[in-house]
Design a protein around this motif. Structure first.
Motif, PDB file in Angstrom:
ATOM      1  N   ASN A 101      -8.410  -3.495   0.548  1.00 47.94           N
ATOM      2  CA  ASN A 101      -8.386  -2.618   1.725  1.00 47.94           C
ATOM      3  C   ASN A 101      -8.265  -3.445   2.997  1.00 47.94           C
ATOM      4  OD1 ASN A 101      -8.830   0.055   0.474  1.00 47.94           O
ATOM      5  ND2 ASN A 101     -10.739  -0.878  -0.206  1.00 47.94           N
ATOM      6  N   ARG A 161       1.829   6.150  -7.244  1.00 48.10           N
ATOM      7  CA  ARG A 161       0.754   6.991  -7.773  1.00 48.10           C
ATOM      8  C   ARG A 161       1.212   8.447  -7.888  1.00 48.10           C
ATOM      9  NH1 ARG A 161      -4.740   6.201  -6.962  1.00 48.10           N
ATOM     10  NH2 ARG A 161      -4.294   4.819  -5.180  1.00 48.10           N
ATOM     11  N   ALA A 162       1.798   8.957  -6.795  1.00 48.22           N
ATOM     12  CA  ALA A 162       2.243  10.356  -6.790  1.00 48.22           C
ATOM     13  C   ALA A 162       3.340  10.593  -7.822  1.00 48.22           C
ATOM     14  CB  ALA A 162       2.743  10.720  -5.389  1.00 48.22           C
ATOM     15  N   GLU A 209       0.946   4.124  -3.113  1.00 46.37           N
ATOM     16  CA  GLU A 209       0.702   5.560  -2.973  1.00 46.37           C
ATOM     17  C   GLU A 209       1.882   6.376  -3.488  1.00 46.37           C
ATOM     18  OE1 GLU A 209      -2.168   7.075  -2.271  1.00 46.37           O
ATOM     19  OE2 GLU A 209      -2.841   4.988  -2.445  1.00 46.37           O
ATOM     20  N   GLU A 210       3.093   5.908  -3.206  1.00 47.16           N
ATOM     21  CA  GLU A 210       4.267   6.634  -3.708  1.00 47.16           C
ATOM     22  C   GLU A 210       4.360   6.518  -5.228  1.00 47.16           C
ATOM     23  OE1 GLU A 210       7.671   7.130  -0.629  1.00 47.16           O
ATOM     24  OE2 GLU A 210       7.402   4.971  -0.930  1.00 47.16           O
ATOM     25  N   VAL A 256      -4.554   2.419 -10.033  1.00 47.97           N
ATOM     26  CA  VAL A 256      -3.895   3.685 -10.367  1.00 47.97           C
ATOM     27  C   VAL A 256      -3.858   3.873 -11.882  1.00 47.97           C
ATOM     28  CG1 VAL A 256      -1.703   4.941 -10.291  1.00 47.97           C
ATOM     29  CG2 VAL A 256      -2.498   3.690  -8.269  1.00 47.97           C
ATOM     30  N   GLN A 288      -9.550  -1.205  -4.028  1.00 44.28           N
ATOM     31  CA  GLN A 288      -9.460   0.176  -4.467  1.00 44.28           C
ATOM     32  C   GLN A 288      -9.356   0.191  -5.995  1.00 44.28           C
ATOM     33  OE1 GLN A 288      -5.986   1.885  -2.688  1.00 44.28           O
ATOM     34  NE2 GLN A 288      -6.523   1.242  -0.619  1.00 44.28           N
ATOM     35  N   GLY A 291       0.814  -1.220   0.000  1.00 43.19           N
ATOM     36  CA  GLY A 291       0.000   0.000   0.000  1.00 43.19           C
ATOM     37  C   GLY A 291       0.839   1.258   0.000  1.00 43.19           C
ATOM     38  N   GLU A 292       1.927   1.256   0.770  1.00 45.10           N
ATOM     39  CA  GLU A 292       2.823   2.419   0.793  1.00 45.10           C
ATOM     40  C   GLU A 292       3.471   2.618  -0.572  1.00 45.10           C
ATOM     41  OE1 GLU A 292       4.730   2.863   5.151  1.00 45.10           O
ATOM     42  OE2 GLU A 292       4.918   0.847   4.308  1.00 45.10           O
TER      43      GLU A 292
END
Length: 316
Positions: A113, A81-82, A78-79, A185, A182, A74-75
């Motif tokens: 999730n 994605r950014a 998110e990284e 991305v 979710q 998950g971490e």
């Protein structure tokens, strides 16, 4: 958005060199999708690309996590994605490369999730795994999550442990969370994936040679530094391929030859599992069996240009 290129394949299959070449030819930047190359303490052991190998190409999410951390999918997602969004704004193509299939699966199909599992629950399940093995885990899991227990059998102790700890922490089977994902991305049409599938016999030989090269490049010194930190042996970084055997040698428990042979063996077995993952999880990704860089580039450029071609408007 310029379609991202995803490059997956077994360890030592030449993913790094290919990703860098693709980035150079298509004006892209490389994003790491390998769960061990995120750790700054594993430069040699994880075969993280050096500055020289990067050849001026911008790289992201490499060596930015301390070995004492439990870096999660998950971490990473998110990284990633950014990073992808920043590259989109700057007009750069994202080249994602790595041997962690779960990262790429989460990127393109979404991530479950699943709530965080408390450390005391993790510790209890680790103890069960060590004392009862995969069969014991499966027997405990079957009454509460028969679907997962049947699907995994006794061949994947790590996943059995994960499923059981999720149940203990939440009171719900892991399948409940897996059904509630979710959104991905990268949506359909925003990416194209390639799977490297070189001849296995040659790959296994390359794995052996690469590990020998790692020893000459300082893998043992890297292992000793980690041991001196007295980190939890269950941390992901401490389980990197070869690391447990190097640690055992550093502690004087086994010979250097025994450590090297077992590290090579485990890495070959991991490569075999990666081939299986590709077949099951990425059945429609184009395969590139050739180990030659130029042949791989020819395939990637041909298919990429096909999906990147602008759609002509129909004014009829």
């Amino acid at each position: 958005m310029k379609p991202a290129i995803l490059i997956h394949g077994p360890t030592a299959s030449g993913k790094t060199a290919l990703a860098i070449e693709v980035a150079k030819r298509l004006g892209g930047e490389v994003i790491n999708a390998d769960s061990m190359q995120v750790y700054r303490d594993l430069q040699v052991i994880s075969a993280r690309p050096t500055e020289e190998e990067m050849d001026g190409v911008q790289h992201h999410l490499f060596g930015h996590v301390d070995a004492a951390e439990r870096y999660s999918t998950g971490e990473w997602l998110e990284e990633a994605r950014a990073t992808i969004r920043k590259m989109e704004l700057s007009g750069k193509r994202a080249i994602l490369v790595g041997g962690t299939g779960l990262y790429l699966l989460a990127l393109t199909q979404g991530l479950s999730n699943i709530p965080p599992v408390p450390e005391d629950v993790r510790a209890d399940v680790r103890m069960i795994a060590e004392t009862e093995g995969a069969e014991g885990l499966r027997e405990r899991l079957a009454p509460v999550d028969a679907e997962t227990a049947e699907r995994l059998g006794t061949g994947d102790r790590q996943r059995l442990a994960r499923a059981y700890e999720v149940y203990l922490a939440t009171g719900r089977p892991i399948t409940d969370f897996q059904k509630d994902r979710q959104p991905p991305v990268l949506q359909d049409g925003e990416w194209i994936g390639f799977a490297l599938t070189p001849p296995r016999a040659k790959l296994y030989q390359k794995i052996d040679r690469r590990f020998e090269g790692m020893l000459m490049q300082g893998a043992m010194e890297e292992a000793r530094k980690l041991i001196e930190r007295n980190l939890d042996p269950e941390l992901p970084a401490m389980k990197a391929h070869g690391m447990p055997w190097l640690a055992a040698f550093a502690r004087g428990e086994i010979t250097a030859e025994f450590a090297a042979e077992n590290a090579k063996r485990d890495t070959r077995r991991y490569a075999k599992r990666q081939f299986t993952w590709i077949g099951r999880q990425f059945p429609f990704w184009p395969r590139i069996p050739s180990p030659e860089l130029e042949e791989r580039m020819r395939v990637i450029l041909a298919l990429y240009r096909e999906i990147d071609r602008p759609v002509e408007a129909d004014y009829s």
